[in-house]
Scaffold this active site. Structure first.
Site, PDB file in Angstrom:
ATOM      1  N   SER A   1     -13.693  14.202  -6.616  1.00 55.98           N
ATOM      2  CA  SER A   1     -14.567  15.201  -7.242  1.00 55.98           C
ATOM      3  C   SER A   1     -15.152  16.165  -6.218  1.00 55.98           C
ATOM      4  CB  SER A   1     -15.757  14.524  -7.926  1.00 55.98           C
ATOM      5  OG  SER A   1     -15.330  13.658  -8.923  1.00 55.98           O
TER       6      SER A   1
ATOM      7  N   HIS B   1     -12.037  19.432 -11.685  1.00 50.47           N
ATOM      8  CA  HIS B   1     -10.758  18.792 -11.390  1.00 50.47           C
ATOM      9  C   HIS B   1      -9.630  19.696 -11.869  1.00 50.47           C
ATOM     10  CE1 HIS B   1     -12.423  14.745 -10.544  1.00 50.47           C
ATOM     11  NE2 HIS B   1     -13.366  15.147 -11.342  1.00 50.47           N
TER      12      HIS B   1
ATOM     13  N   HIS C   1      -9.516  10.096 -14.411  1.00 43.02           N
ATOM     14  CA  HIS C   1     -10.269   8.839 -14.361  1.00 43.02           C
ATOM     15  C   HIS C   1      -9.948   7.983 -15.580  1.00 43.02           C
ATOM     16  CE1 HIS C   1     -12.547  11.575 -11.792  1.00 43.02           C
ATOM     17  NE2 HIS C   1     -12.963  10.507 -11.160  1.00 43.02           N
TER      18      HIS C   1
ATOM     19  N   TYR D   1     -12.042   6.657 -17.514  1.00 40.53           N
ATOM     20  CA  TYR D   1     -12.924   6.991 -18.646  1.00 40.53           C
ATOM     21  C   TYR D   1     -12.451   8.220 -19.414  1.00 40.53           C
ATOM     22  CZ  TYR D   1     -15.137  10.270 -15.330  1.00 40.53           C
ATOM     23  OH  TYR D   1     -15.373  11.258 -14.413  1.00 40.53           O
ATOM     24  N   GLU D   2     -11.561   9.012 -18.816  1.00 42.58           N
ATOM     25  CA  GLU D   2     -11.043  10.189 -19.523  1.00 42.58           C
ATOM     26  C   GLU D   2      -9.918   9.809 -20.461  1.00 42.58           C
ATOM     27  OE1 GLU D   2     -10.368  13.794 -16.885  1.00 42.58           O
ATOM     28  OE2 GLU D   2     -10.691  12.171 -15.453  1.00 42.58           O
TER      29      GLU D   2
ATOM     30  N   ALA E   1     -16.065  10.745  -4.696  1.00 41.32           N
ATOM     31  CA  ALA E   1     -17.511  10.922  -4.622  1.00 41.32           C
ATOM     32  C   ALA E   1     -18.126   9.604  -5.082  1.00 41.32           C
ATOM     33  CB  ALA E   1     -17.942  12.052  -5.539  1.00 41.32           C
TER      34      ALA E   1
ATOM     35  N   MET F   1     -16.391   5.690  -9.748  1.00 38.44           N
ATOM     36  CA  MET F   1     -15.623   5.431 -10.974  1.00 38.44           C
ATOM     37  C   MET F   1     -14.120   5.613 -10.796  1.00 38.44           C
ATOM     38  SD  MET F   1     -18.205   7.358 -13.558  1.00 38.44           S
ATOM     39  CE  MET F   1     -19.980   7.141 -13.387  1.00 38.44           C
ATOM     40  N   SER F   2     -13.668   5.485  -9.563  1.00 36.99           N
ATOM     41  CA  SER F   2     -12.229   5.668  -9.334  1.00 36.99           C
ATOM     42  C   SER F   2     -11.760   4.687  -8.271  1.00 36.99           C
ATOM     43  CB  SER F   2     -11.971   7.110  -8.870  1.00 36.99           C
ATOM     44  OG  SER F   2     -12.570   7.350  -7.612  1.00 36.99           O
TER      45      SER F   2
ATOM     46  N   ASN G   1     -25.086  11.067  -3.785  1.00 39.77           N
ATOM     47  CA  ASN G   1     -26.422  10.823  -4.354  1.00 39.77           C
ATOM     48  C   ASN G   1     -26.837   9.402  -4.038  1.00 39.77           C
ATOM     49  OD1 ASN G   1     -24.139  10.389  -6.517  1.00 39.77           O
ATOM     50  ND2 ASN G   1     -25.782   8.962  -7.036  1.00 39.77           N
TER      51      ASN G   1
ATOM     52  N   HIS H   1     -24.842  14.906 -13.049  1.00 39.51           N
ATOM     53  CA  HIS H   1     -23.529  15.226 -12.471  1.00 39.51           C
ATOM     54  C   HIS H   1     -23.572  16.448 -11.555  1.00 39.51           C
ATOM     55  CE1 HIS H   1     -19.251  15.034 -11.945  1.00 39.51           C
ATOM     56  NE2 HIS H   1     -19.095  16.278 -12.389  1.00 39.51           N
TER      57      HIS H   1
END
Ligand code: HPA
Length: 271
Positions: free
Chosen positions: A30, A61, A83, A85-86, A113, A205-206, A229, A241
Site C-alpha cells: 500500500s 492499488h 488482499h 478481504y477484497e 504497510a 493484512m497481507s 501507524n 486509512h
C-alpha cells in the site's frame, strides 16, 4: 482449470513481454507502488492483458507488472496486490506469487504497510521481517504438497544484508515479527494486546500467505514493512486509512532508496 494451470498460462504470456529471467521480484505494498516508476528500461504489463490475472479494487492499488532494471539487475515488480478481504479467495491473493515463482525468479522482496505493535516503533519506521505469525486462519491451497511446506520463511542472510545495507545508507531499519490478520477492519485494542503478548511487533493484512507460498515454491524471501501507524490502543490517536497512505507517502523516498540498494546488492549476495 486449476489455479496453477492458470498461472502457467500467465507465465507463458509474461515471458513473451520480458527478456530473460528477472533476478528479483518485488511485491509493492500500500502506497509503495511509486517505486516501480524508478526502474530503467521499463515494460509495464497491465494486469488485464495477463491471462487469468486478478484485478484490484482498493484505492492506491494499481494492478500491473512492471519489468525493468536497477543497475545491472533485472526485476519484476508486482504493483496492486489483491488482499484476501477484497476477494475472499486465497488463490486470487496468491496468483502473482505463482507467476513470479513460475518465471523462475529466485528471490522475492515482499513489502507492506503495517501497524506498529512494538512500542519502540514510530510511524515512518521501516521494519525487516524476521518471522511471521499467521492469524488469518488460512493455510496454503491443497495443491501445494505437504513436503514443500516450510516453517522458516524469511531468509536470515537476507535480513542481515538488509540491516547492513540500511545502516550504510543511514536509514533506520528495525527488525520484528509480522502478525498477519484477515482484516479489513483494524484491530481492537484487545486484539493488539493479544498480538503483542504472542510476539508480534507489527500487524498487517497481507504477506503471510504470499510468503508461505513463495518459500514452498523455492524462492528466498526478504520482507519489509513500512510502519504507517501505531496499532490500535498503543497510542491515543484514532486510526484511519488516510494515515496509512499519508505515512507511506512520506517514507516512500527512503523506502525506494533502500529497496534500490537492496536489489542492486541482492542478486550478487550469496548466503
Ligand atoms: N493494522 C492492520 N493492518 C494495517 C495497519 C494496522 O494498524 N496499518 C497498516 N496496515
Amino acid at each position: 482449470m486449476s489455479a496453477q494451470a492458470q498461472a502457467d498460462e500467465a507465465v507463458r504470456y509474461v515471458r513473451t513481454r520480458i527478456s530473460g529471467t528477472p533476478d528479483v521480484a518485488v511485491i509493492l505494498g500500500s502506497g509503495l507502488g511509486g517505486f516501480a516508476d524508478g526502474l530503467e528500461d521499463r515494460t509495464t504489463i497491465p494486469s488485464h492483458l495477463i491471462p487469468f490475472y486478478p484485478g484490484s479494487s482498493v484505492e492506491g492499488h494499481k494492478g500491473e507488472l512492471v519489468f525493468g532494471r536497477i543497475g545491472g539487475r533485472r526485476l519484476l515488480t508486482v504493483r496492486g496486490r489483491v488482499h484476501f478481504y477484497e476477494s475472499g479467495d486465497l488463490n486470487t491473493v496468491l496468483f502473482p506469487v505463482r507467476v513470479v515463482a513460475g518465471l523462475g525468479i529466485p528471490l522475492l522482496v515482499i513489502t507492506n504497510a503495517a501497524g506498529g505493535i512494538n512500542r519502540g516503533f514510530v510511524p515512518g519506521d521501516l521494519m525487516v521481517i524476521s518471522d511471521q505469525i499467521n492469524m488469518t486462519g488460512l493455510s496454503l491451497p491443497p495443491d501445494i504438497p505437504l513436503r514443500l511446506r516450510r516453517q522458516h520463511y524469511y531468509d536470515a542472510d537476507l535480513c542481515r544484508f538488509a540491516t547492513s545495507t540500511a545502516a550504510g545508507l543511514g536509514i533506520r531499519l528495525v527488525t520484528g515479527v509480522y502478525a498477519g490478520v484477515k482484516g479489513p477492519s483494524y484491530e481492537t485494542a484487545a486484539e493488539v494486546e493479544m498480538l503483542y503478548r504472542i510476539g508480534g511487533d507489527a500487524v498487517g493484512m497481507s504477506t503471510v500467505m504470499e510468503t508461505a507460498l513463495a518459500v514452498a515454491l523455492g524462492m528466498r524471501v526478504l520482507g519489509i514493512s513500512c510502519i504507517t501507524n501505531k496499532a490500535t490502543g498503543t497510542s491515543p490517536a484514532k486510526l484511519d486509512h488516510s494515515e496509512v497512505t499519508i505515512v507511506a507517502n512520506r517514507v516512500k523516498e527512503n523506502f525506494s532508496l533502500l529497496l534500490r540498494a537492496l536489489v542492486a546488492g541482492l542478486a550478487t549476495h550469496r548466503s
